[in-house]
Design a protein around this motif. Structure first.
Motif, short mmCIF file in Angstrom:
data_model
loop_
_atom_site.label_atom_id
_atom_site.label_comp_id
_atom_site.label_asym_id
_atom_site.label_seq_id
_atom_site.Cartn_x
_atom_site.Cartn_y
_atom_site.Cartn_z
N GLU A 1 0.81 -1.39 0.00
CA GLU A 1 0.00 0.12 -0.04
C GLU A 1 0.80 1.24 -0.01
OE1 GLU A 1 -3.26 -0.20 2.88
OE2 GLU A 1 -3.96 -1.84 2.10
N LEU A 2 1.92 1.40 0.50
CA LEU A 2 2.86 2.63 0.86
C LEU A 2 3.83 2.49 -0.29
CD1 LEU A 2 3.19 3.22 4.58
CD2 LEU A 2 1.24 3.93 2.99
N ALA A 3 4.70 1.40 -0.61
CA ALA A 3 5.66 1.36 -1.33
C ALA A 3 5.21 1.38 -2.74
CB ALA A 3 6.74 0.27 -1.17
N ASP A 4 4.71 0.29 -3.20
CA ASP A 4 4.08 0.11 -4.50
C ASP A 4 2.69 0.96 -4.99
OD1 ASP A 4 6.12 -1.86 -4.39
OD2 ASP A 4 4.57 -3.56 -4.08
N ALA A 5 1.61 0.78 -4.26
CA ALA A 5 0.54 1.46 -4.56
C ALA A 5 0.73 2.97 -4.66
CB ALA A 5 -0.64 1.03 -3.83
N LEU A 6 1.05 3.49 -3.50
CA LEU A 6 1.20 5.10 -3.28
C LEU A 6 2.44 5.60 -3.93
CD1 LEU A 6 -0.55 7.61 -2.22
CD2 LEU A 6 0.50 7.35 -0.31
N GLY A 7 3.47 4.95 -3.57
CA GLY A 7 4.93 5.51 -3.84
C GLY A 7 5.03 5.28 -5.23
N GLY A 8 4.74 4.19 -5.71
CA GLY A 8 4.64 3.85 -7.22
C GLY A 8 4.12 4.92 -8.12
N LEU A 9 2.92 5.41 -7.65
CA LEU A 9 2.05 5.97 -8.35
C LEU A 9 2.61 7.48 -8.54
CD1 LEU A 9 -0.69 6.55 -9.73
CD2 LEU A 9 -1.56 7.07 -7.52
N LEU A 10 3.18 7.99 -7.38
CA LEU A 10 3.54 9.14 -7.35
C LEU A 10 5.18 9.18 -8.35
CD1 LEU A 10 4.23 12.16 -6.38
CD2 LEU A 10 5.65 11.20 -4.27
N ASN A 11 5.81 8.17 -8.21
CA ASN A 11 7.08 8.25 -8.85
C ASN A 11 6.82 8.15 -10.49
OD1 ASN A 11 8.50 8.25 -6.83
ND2 ASN A 11 8.95 6.03 -6.81
N ARG A 12 5.70 7.37 -10.82
CA ARG A 12 5.46 7.17 -12.27
C ARG A 12 4.80 8.46 -12.66
NH1 ARG A 12 2.19 2.00 -13.87
NH2 ARG A 12 0.92 2.62 -12.17
N SER A 13 4.10 9.16 -11.90
CA SER A 13 3.14 10.33 -12.72
C SER A 13 4.26 11.63 -12.43
CB SER A 13 2.03 10.38 -11.81
OG SER A 13 2.23 10.83 -10.59
N ILE B 1 -9.12 5.30 1.57
CA ILE B 1 -8.16 5.55 0.83
C ILE B 1 -7.30 4.64 -0.01
CG2 ILE B 1 -5.85 7.10 1.06
CD1 ILE B 1 -7.07 8.32 3.48
N ALA B 2 -7.04 3.77 0.69
CA ALA B 2 -6.25 2.64 -0.32
C ALA B 2 -7.06 2.03 -1.39
CB ALA B 2 -5.86 1.29 0.65
N GLN B 3 -8.42 2.00 -1.31
CA GLN B 3 -9.06 1.56 -2.40
C GLN B 3 -9.32 2.69 -3.45
OE1 GLN B 3 -13.00 1.11 -0.63
NE2 GLN B 3 -12.46 -1.05 0.11
N CYS B 4 -9.13 3.85 -3.10
CA CYS B 4 -9.04 5.09 -4.01
C CYS B 4 -7.56 5.05 -4.83
CB CYS B 4 -9.40 6.35 -3.64
SG CYS B 4 -11.19 6.73 -3.06
N VAL B 5 -6.55 4.80 -4.02
CA VAL B 5 -5.24 4.78 -4.65
C VAL B 5 -5.21 3.75 -5.83
CG1 VAL B 5 -2.78 4.40 -4.21
CG2 VAL B 5 -4.07 5.73 -2.53
N LYS B 6 -5.84 2.65 -5.41
CA LYS B 6 -5.76 1.47 -6.31
C LYS B 6 -6.59 1.84 -7.37
CE LYS B 6 -7.03 -3.54 -6.52
NZ LYS B 6 -7.67 -4.65 -6.00
N GLN B 7 -7.79 2.64 -7.51
CA GLN B 7 -8.43 3.00 -8.40
C GLN B 7 -7.76 3.86 -9.47
OE1 GLN B 7 -12.27 4.10 -6.28
NE2 GLN B 7 -12.88 4.03 -8.57
N THR B 8 -6.57 4.90 -8.93
CA THR B 8 -6.18 5.77 -9.46
C THR B 8 -4.84 4.97 -10.35
OG1 THR B 8 -6.29 7.41 -7.71
CG2 THR B 8 -4.88 8.02 -9.24
N ASN B 9 -4.26 4.03 -9.72
CA ASN B 9 -3.17 3.17 -10.54
C ASN B 9 -3.89 2.63 -11.52
OD1 ASN B 9 -0.53 3.06 -9.42
ND2 ASN B 9 -1.63 2.85 -7.36
N SER B 10 -5.06 1.87 -11.52
CA SER B 10 -5.81 1.68 -12.54
C SER B 10 -6.11 2.63 -13.68
CB SER B 10 -7.34 0.96 -12.16
OG SER B 10 -7.05 -0.20 -11.30
N PHE B 11 -6.74 3.79 -13.51
CA PHE B 11 -6.58 4.88 -14.25
C PHE B 11 -5.51 5.28 -14.99
CE2 PHE B 11 -5.96 9.43 -14.60
CZ PHE B 11 -6.61 9.86 -15.59
N PHE B 12 -4.25 5.28 -14.27
CA PHE B 12 -3.17 5.56 -14.92
C PHE B 12 -2.54 4.32 -15.89
CE2 PHE B 12 1.71 6.29 -15.03
CZ PHE B 12 1.60 7.78 -15.10
#
Length: 581
Positions: A376-388, A456-467
């Motif tokens: 949830e922190l390293a992959d989902a949230l941190g990965g999304l920030l790094n990629r975007s 919040i974790a569910q929304c982070v997952k949705q945002t990763n799917s969007f990206f």
């Protein structure tokens, strides 16, 4: 033998309390922790729950708030622990209180007051409170006998005991709940007329169904009140217990440690002179093992002293380790300092608040921590920030612009089909994130921080799917239309991240600061009262659009290696308890 009058003075109803707190004020409290041993994750969990509630309230700018914690430094347990350690009770308390103060500060608990019951100001407040009980006819002296549990500092009825054999094979009685051995004790004590407050307590709870949360604990207290409520022994013979506050005008007696400890919630706000500015706007965060003391004894004592009960009592369950209760004899007591060193302060805060469910006991083991934090922190949230924010996808390092033609406003996600470049799933994401701040606030208000983090974790997952769904790295920047769509994808993603960073501040303050700083969100733009999401979607200007992003491009949360975490914990488990003290 003197006994109180049959009818005690009528306790104040909440609507006619003798104290009225200042407008919008709130006192949050942890229990004051018992100074007979070092802190463990159960102590830290109580403190983190209160800290997250305080931080969330401050983000809402909901009015002045304080967080009090501290140490309960009196009682027979500490007197005995000091003898066993070859030191004085005062020296033991000084050492253990220092351990707790450092552990809470290390964990980022933003307490405003750290009370120690050995302090003169607190002792003066206890003596005044005792005098109020005495003067209002709530105390009498009587001979009390029963099964006494020293570790719990209380007498236990037969219904809470079971037979067992001790280490020498002799029969003995122990507490059903804790397994601690009890001993038959007979002595003359001061008694508190608890039985006179059964009806007032029932009325208080029925008039205030949110007074105790979660609901199962509220129902539990109501069931207790359906039974007889025997009077409570509130002093101990001083010949047996010297480490405590003497009863005023009776040097043969020591005030019961729980009466002494509970008054800390008043002494910390200036009782008896200036407590009215804060009392009774107080929310106590307590473990279920001390529910009876906070939900029965404390409100009754307050009513007897002419004060209103606390506004809310927020109750949480315990932490087990691999399904077993933490115990020194089992060697499975989890040291919070070790965990914070291994997982980081924010990582461990997140785990406890994400996995801790107040209604039921929760289980701890290292593999579980590593899996959750990596996911949830390293992959989902941190990965999304790094990629975007990567230079390859955002070479200008700015907050990109939003294109209304690419992502036109619709009233229903079903209308999205065939309009612009956004899909129905994209509109579902926008709706989910737009409603997230209100949902999170509701969960905090209902003492369900774990549900807020789950959402919040569910929304982070949705945002990763969007990206991932739109693959912005494949879009051609030389094509004007694709450039607009690329910028829009990034804008939506960064807007989502900005909301998540804002909402996560009470739980992972340092990590949230790093995330928001990367998005160039200033200190004055991080509150909840003015939080907006995707303003351009609603046709309003976005203050972040075109802004240069922050310079820190480091990893938001470093992935954890399971083998190292387990190895570290096993090594720490072999450290003798005396070294911790």
């Amino acid at each position: 033998m003197w006994r109180p009058p049959r009818r005690l003075p009528r306790p104040p109803h909440r609507g006619t309390a003798t104290t009225t707190a200042g407008p919008g004020r709130l006192l949050l409290s942890t229990p004051i922790f018992y100074a007979n041993g070092p802190p463990h994750i159960g102590h830290l969990y109580s403190a983190l729950l209160a800290d997250a509630l305080l931080r969330h309230r401050r983000l809402r700018a909901a009015g002045p708030a304080r967080l009090c914690t501290g140490m309960d430094e009196h009682g027979l347990k500490i007197q005995q622990a000091a003898v066993a350690a070859g030191t004085s009770p005062a020296e033991l308390c000084e050492r253990v209180s220092g351990l707790f103060h450092r552990a809470l500060a290390q964990a980022g608990v933003s307490f405003t007051h750290f009370t120690r019951t050995s302090e003169p100001g607190h002792q003066r407040a206890v003596r005044h409170f005792w005098a109020a009980l005495r003067d209002r006819g709530a105390l009498y002296k009587g001979c009390y006998e029963g099964w006494y549990c020293t570790p719990e500092e209380s007498f236990l009825p037969e219904s809470q005991l079971r037979e067992r054999t001790d280490t020498q094979g002799r029969p003995c009685k122990v507490s059903v709940e804790t397994g601690h051995e009890v001993h038959w004790t007979k002595e003359e004590n001061y008694m508190f007329r608890l039985s006179a407050f059964r009806d007032p307590l029932q009325n208080w709870l029925r008039d205030n169904p949110r007074a105790i949360s979660p609901s199962p604990f509220y129902q539990c207290v109501l069931r207790w009140l359906d039974d007889d409520l025997p009077d409570l022994s509130v002093s101990r013979e001083r010949s047996r217990l010297q480490w405590g506050i003497p009863v005023p005008s009776d040097s043969t007696q020591t005030i019961y440690v729980w009466v002494d400890a509970l008054v800390n919630y008043l002494s910390v706000v200036g009782y008896p002179e200036s407590h009215g500015a804060w009392w009774p706007s107080v929310h106590h965060v307590v473990g279920k093992d001390i529910l009876k003391f906070h939900a029965l004894y404390w409100p009754a004592l307050l009513l007897a002293a002419g004060l209103a009960p606390p506004e809310r009592i927020l109750v949480h369950s315990h932490w087990t380790v691999h399904g077993q209760k933490m115990s020194k004899s089992l060697g499975n007591v989890v040291d919070p300092a070790t965990c914070m060193g291994q997982y980081g302060v924010d990582g461990f805060r997140y785990f406890l608040l994400r996995q801790g469910v107040p209604e039921r006991d929760c289980d701890y083991y290292d593999e579980k921590v590593v899996k959750l934090l990596n996911s949830e922190l390293a992959d989902a949230l941190g990965g999304l920030l790094n990629r975007s924010t990567a230079p390859s996808i955002n070479p200008s390092n700015t907050y990109p612009c939003f294109s209304e033609p690419c992502f036109p406003r619709v009233l229903d996600s079903k209308e999205a089909k065939g309009t612009g470049k956004a899909s129905a799933e994209d509109y579902e994401l926008v709706a989910a994130v737009a409603s997230l701040p209100a949902q999170v606030s509701g969960y905090f208000e209902n003492f369900q921080i774990y549900k807020a983090l789950e959402r919040i974790a569910q929304c982070v997952k949705q945002t990763n799917s969007f990206f991932q769904r739109h693959k912005p790295w494949k879009l051609d920047r030389r094509d004007t239309a694709e450039q607009l769509w690329l910028d829009t994808i990034l804008h939506v993603t960064l807007e989502c991240l900005r909301v998540y960073g804002t909402l996560l501040q009470p739980v992972v303050p340092d990590m949230a600061d790093k995330l928001l700083s990367r998005l160039a969100v200033g200190p004055g733009e991080r509150g909840l009262s003015g939080l907006t999401f995707l303003a351009r979607y609603d046709g309003k200007p976005c203050p972040f659009e075109g802004r240069q992003l922050g310079p820190d491009t480091g990893v938001l949360f470093q992935r954890l290696e399971k083998s190292e975490a387990v190895k570290s914990r096993k090594q720490e488990a072999r450290v003798p308890d005396k070294q911790l003290l």
